[in-house]
Design a protein around this motif. Structure first.
Motif, PDB file in Angstrom:
ATOM      1  N   TYR A  53      53.719  32.358  33.808  1.00 23.26           N
ATOM      2  CA  TYR A  53      53.455  31.861  32.457  1.00 23.26           C
ATOM      3  C   TYR A  53      54.540  30.837  32.149  1.00 23.26           C
ATOM      4  O   TYR A  53      55.608  31.187  31.663  1.00 23.26           O
ATOM      5  N   PRO A  54      54.316  29.550  32.462  1.00 24.11           N
ATOM      6  CA  PRO A  54      55.378  28.537  32.372  1.00 24.11           C
ATOM      7  C   PRO A  54      55.949  28.402  30.967  1.00 24.11           C
ATOM      8  O   PRO A  54      55.253  28.610  29.967  1.00 24.11           O
ATOM      9  N   GLU A  55      57.204  28.027  30.926  1.00 23.21           N
ATOM     10  CA  GLU A  55      57.931  27.879  29.662  1.00 23.21           C
ATOM     11  C   GLU A  55      58.431  26.444  29.540  1.00 23.21           C
ATOM     12  O   GLU A  55      59.135  25.942  30.417  1.00 23.21           O
ATOM     13  N   CYS A  56      58.034  25.767  28.451  1.00 22.27           N
ATOM     14  CA  CYS A  56      58.528  24.415  28.183  1.00 22.27           C
ATOM     15  C   CYS A  56      59.964  24.494  27.668  1.00 22.27           C
ATOM     16  O   CYS A  56      60.267  25.282  26.769  1.00 22.27           O
ATOM     17  N   VAL A  57      60.827  23.652  28.224  1.00 22.22           N
ATOM     18  CA  VAL A  57      62.237  23.648  27.843  1.00 22.22           C
ATOM     19  C   VAL A  57      62.627  22.244  27.397  1.00 22.22           C
ATOM     20  O   VAL A  57      62.366  21.263  28.099  1.00 22.22           O
ATOM     21  N   ASP A  58      63.255  22.174  26.219  1.00 18.21           N
ATOM     22  CA  ASP A  58      63.732  20.900  25.679  1.00 18.21           C
ATOM     23  C   ASP A  58      65.097  21.122  25.030  1.00 18.21           C
ATOM     24  O   ASP A  58      65.254  22.067  24.243  1.00 18.21           O
ATOM     25  N   PRO A  59      66.106  20.319  25.344  1.00 17.26           N
ATOM     26  CA  PRO A  59      67.452  20.523  24.788  1.00 17.26           C
ATOM     27  C   PRO A  59      67.510  20.511  23.271  1.00 17.26           C
ATOM     28  O   PRO A  59      68.396  21.116  22.667  1.00 17.26           O
ATOM     29  N   ASP A  60      66.561  19.803  22.648  1.00 20.89           N
ATOM     30  CA  ASP A  60      66.578  19.694  21.184  1.00 20.89           C
ATOM     31  C   ASP A  60      65.872  20.857  20.492  1.00 20.89           C
ATOM     32  O   ASP A  60      65.743  20.874  19.263  1.00 20.89           O
ATOM     33  N   GLY A  61      65.382  21.822  21.254  1.00 14.98           N
ATOM     34  CA  GLY A  61      64.765  23.000  20.648  1.00 14.98           C
ATOM     35  C   GLY A  61      63.398  22.749  20.055  1.00 14.98           C
ATOM     36  O   GLY A  61      62.997  23.420  19.091  1.00 14.98           O
ATOM     37  N   PHE A  62      62.640  21.801  20.620  1.00 21.30           N
ATOM     38  CA  PHE A  62      61.303  21.492  20.116  1.00 21.30           C
ATOM     39  C   PHE A  62      60.355  22.676  20.302  1.00 21.30           C
ATOM     40  O   PHE A  62      59.502  22.953  19.465  1.00 21.30           O
ATOM     41  N   PHE A  63      60.532  23.413  21.415  1.00 22.95           N
ATOM     42  CA  PHE A  63      59.615  24.504  21.743  1.00 22.95           C
ATOM     43  C   PHE A  63      60.222  25.857  21.402  1.00 22.95           C
ATOM     44  O   PHE A  63      61.384  26.118  21.690  1.00 22.95           O
ATOM     45  N   GLU A  64      59.407  26.709  20.779  1.00 26.42           N
ATOM     46  CA  GLU A  64      59.826  28.068  20.485  1.00 26.42           C
ATOM     47  C   GLU A  64      59.634  28.961  21.707  1.00 26.42           C
ATOM     48  O   GLU A  64      58.799  28.685  22.567  1.00 26.42           O
ATOM     49  N   SER A  65      60.392  30.048  21.751  1.00 20.18           N
ATOM     50  CA  SER A  65      60.191  31.031  22.809  1.00 20.18           C
ATOM     51  C   SER A  65      58.873  31.757  22.581  1.00 20.18           C
ATOM     52  O   SER A  65      58.532  32.110  21.446  1.00 20.18           O
ATOM     53  N   LEU A  66      58.105  31.962  23.648  1.00 17.26           N
ATOM     54  CA  LEU A  66      56.803  32.625  23.552  1.00 17.26           C
ATOM     55  C   LEU A  66      56.839  34.000  24.199  1.00 17.26           C
ATOM     56  O   LEU A  66      55.858  34.453  24.778  1.00 17.26           O
ATOM     57  N   ASP A  67      57.971  34.667  24.095  1.00 18.48           N
ATOM     58  CA  ASP A  67      58.096  36.013  24.641  1.00 18.48           C
ATOM     59  C   ASP A  67      57.336  37.011  23.777  1.00 18.48           C
ATOM     60  O   ASP A  67      57.009  36.755  22.619  1.00 18.48           O
ATOM     61  N   SER A  68      57.055  38.168  24.363  1.00 22.66           N
ATOM     62  CA  SER A  68      56.436  39.276  23.649  1.00 22.66           C
ATOM     63  C   SER A  68      56.805  40.552  24.395  1.00 22.66           C
ATOM     64  O   SER A  68      57.234  40.498  25.559  1.00 22.66           O
ATOM     65  N   PRO A  69      56.630  41.724  23.783  1.00 18.40           N
ATOM     66  CA  PRO A  69      56.938  42.972  24.505  1.00 18.40           C
ATOM     67  C   PRO A  69      56.140  43.111  25.796  1.00 18.40           C
ATOM     68  O   PRO A  69      56.680  43.591  26.801  1.00 18.40           O
ATOM     69  N   GLU A  70      54.871  42.696  25.809  1.00 16.56           N
ATOM     70  CA  GLU A  70      54.069  42.819  27.023  1.00 16.56           C
ATOM     71  C   GLU A  70      54.535  41.853  28.111  1.00 16.56           C
ATOM     72  O   GLU A  70      54.587  42.209  29.292  1.00 16.56           O
ATOM     73  N   ILE A  71      54.877  40.635  27.709  1.00 14.33           N
ATOM     74  CA  ILE A  71      55.412  39.673  28.680  1.00 14.33           C
ATOM     75  C   ILE A  71      56.709  40.194  29.266  1.00 14.33           C
ATOM     76  O   ILE A  71      56.936  40.140  30.488  1.00 14.33           O
ATOM     77  N   ASN A  72      57.573  40.719  28.423  1.00  9.56           N
ATOM     78  CA  ASN A  72      58.854  41.247  28.901  1.00  9.56           C
ATOM     79  C   ASN A  72      58.659  42.435  29.838  1.00  9.56           C
ATOM     80  O   ASN A  72      59.375  42.580  30.835  1.00  9.56           O
ATOM     81  N   PHE A  73      57.675  43.282  29.542  1.00 10.48           N
ATOM     82  CA  PHE A  73      57.388  44.426  30.411  1.00 10.48           C
ATOM     83  C   PHE A  73      56.972  43.963  31.800  1.00 10.48           C
ATOM     84  O   PHE A  73      57.442  44.495  32.821  1.00 10.48           O
ATOM     85  N   LEU A  74      56.094  42.971  31.872  1.00  9.16           N
ATOM     86  CA  LEU A  74      55.621  42.490  33.168  1.00  9.16           C
ATOM     87  C   LEU A  74      56.716  41.744  33.928  1.00  9.16           C
ATOM     88  O   LEU A  74      56.744  41.771  35.162  1.00  9.16           O
TER      89      LEU A  74
END
Length: 283
Positions: free
Chosen positions: A40-61
């Motif tokens: 589940y790719p995560e967009c990364v930008d130094p200026d913080g444009f993208f929010e984290s899309l974590d969830s308990p189920e994602i963290n479990f997997l």
């Protein structure tokens, strides 16, 4: 190992998208049941444009070493439209994964048609295998831990299902009599779907009957050969068992259609996109 690169973007219409803060729980269960690894790719930008899309189920997997988050550096424009960047990240992760494990990773989206940026796609004729309301999918009530346990106990049946899908299009392409080959392989695939549905029932796993379209990459030479694919054909499930087992409205369709495919497909890769779309009621 077979892995799938997923996205949280849904196509609503021409140039109309929707993305969710969290992954659809049913889609996540689909991916978990039928795939070995999920990215589940995560967009990364130094200026913080993208929010984290974590969830308990994602963290479990992630802790279970089933899901990973490939970080993709993207410098967004001033617009606050996120969806094109998420799709770009999905394609980038797809390419990176296949460079490390050639031909082992495919794309998955929750659309009836594959959503790709123009600069990263080419229009071509593909072979499509469409499973309509016949793919057993764990419902939202089923825990991820229970699905992992089911996969451990029923690994052979799930691997046989994967093998039947592979053989279907490989044998169609190689055969001089594609219609006969389709009938033989579709009958085997139908029986395996009925078997998976039955063993999920025995394991008391609540489930839905979902749709799945598989887009297969075949050469232009093969598709231009007369009769190489055969006519588009609908295969309904046997009348004697379909109604009782929840397959009354189910069918499998095999056809050749024009569609978009990524320009970064590894050489020799066949099934490059799995489109999971609308599901029906619990069975």
């Amino acid at each position: 190992m077979r892995g799938v690169v997923i996205s949280n973007v849904e196509l609503l219409g021409i140039k109309r998208y929707r993305s969710s803060r969290y992954l659809d729980p049913i889609k996540l269960r689909q991916y978990l049941l039928y795939w070995d690894k999920i990215d589940y790719p995560e967009c990364v930008d130094p200026d913080g444009f993208f929010e984290s899309l974590d969830s308990p189920e994602i963290n479990f997997l992630e802790r279970a070493n089933v899901l990973k988050r490939t970080k993709v550096n993207i410098k967004p424009r001033s617009s606050r439209v996120y969806e094109p960047y998420f799709i770009k990240a999905q394609l980038t992760a797809f390419k990176l994964n296949n460079e490390l494990e050639k031909g082992c990773w495919t794309l998955a989206q929750s659309n009836a048609e594959l959503l790709l940026p123009k600069e990263d796609a080419v229009l071509t004729r593909n072979l499509e295998v469409d499973l309509f309301q016949c793919l057993p999918i764990p419902s939202q009530e089923v825990s991820l831990a229970d699905i992992l346990l089911f996969k451990e106990h029923r690994r052979d049946e799930l691997l046989e299902f994967r093998s039947l899908l592979d053989n279907l299009y490989l044998e169609i392409i190689a055969s001089g009599d594609p219609d006969r080959v389709k009938v033989k392989n579709i009958e085997q695939l139908q029986q395996k779907l009925i078997e998976i549905n039955s063993i999920m029932s025995e394991s008391r796993i609540k489930r839905l009957m979902g749709n799945l379209k598989i887009e297969v990459n075949v050469s232009d030479m093969i598709l231009k050969t007369a009769g190489a694919i055969g006519a588009a054909t609908l295969f309904h499930f046997p009348v004697g068992v379909s109604a009782a087992l929840g397959f009354a409205s189910s069918f499998i369709n095999v056809k050749s259609e024009f569609g978009l495919k990524p320009t970064s497909i590894p050489e020799g890769m066949k099934d490059y996109a799995y489109l999971y779309y609308a599901h029906k009621n619990l069975v």
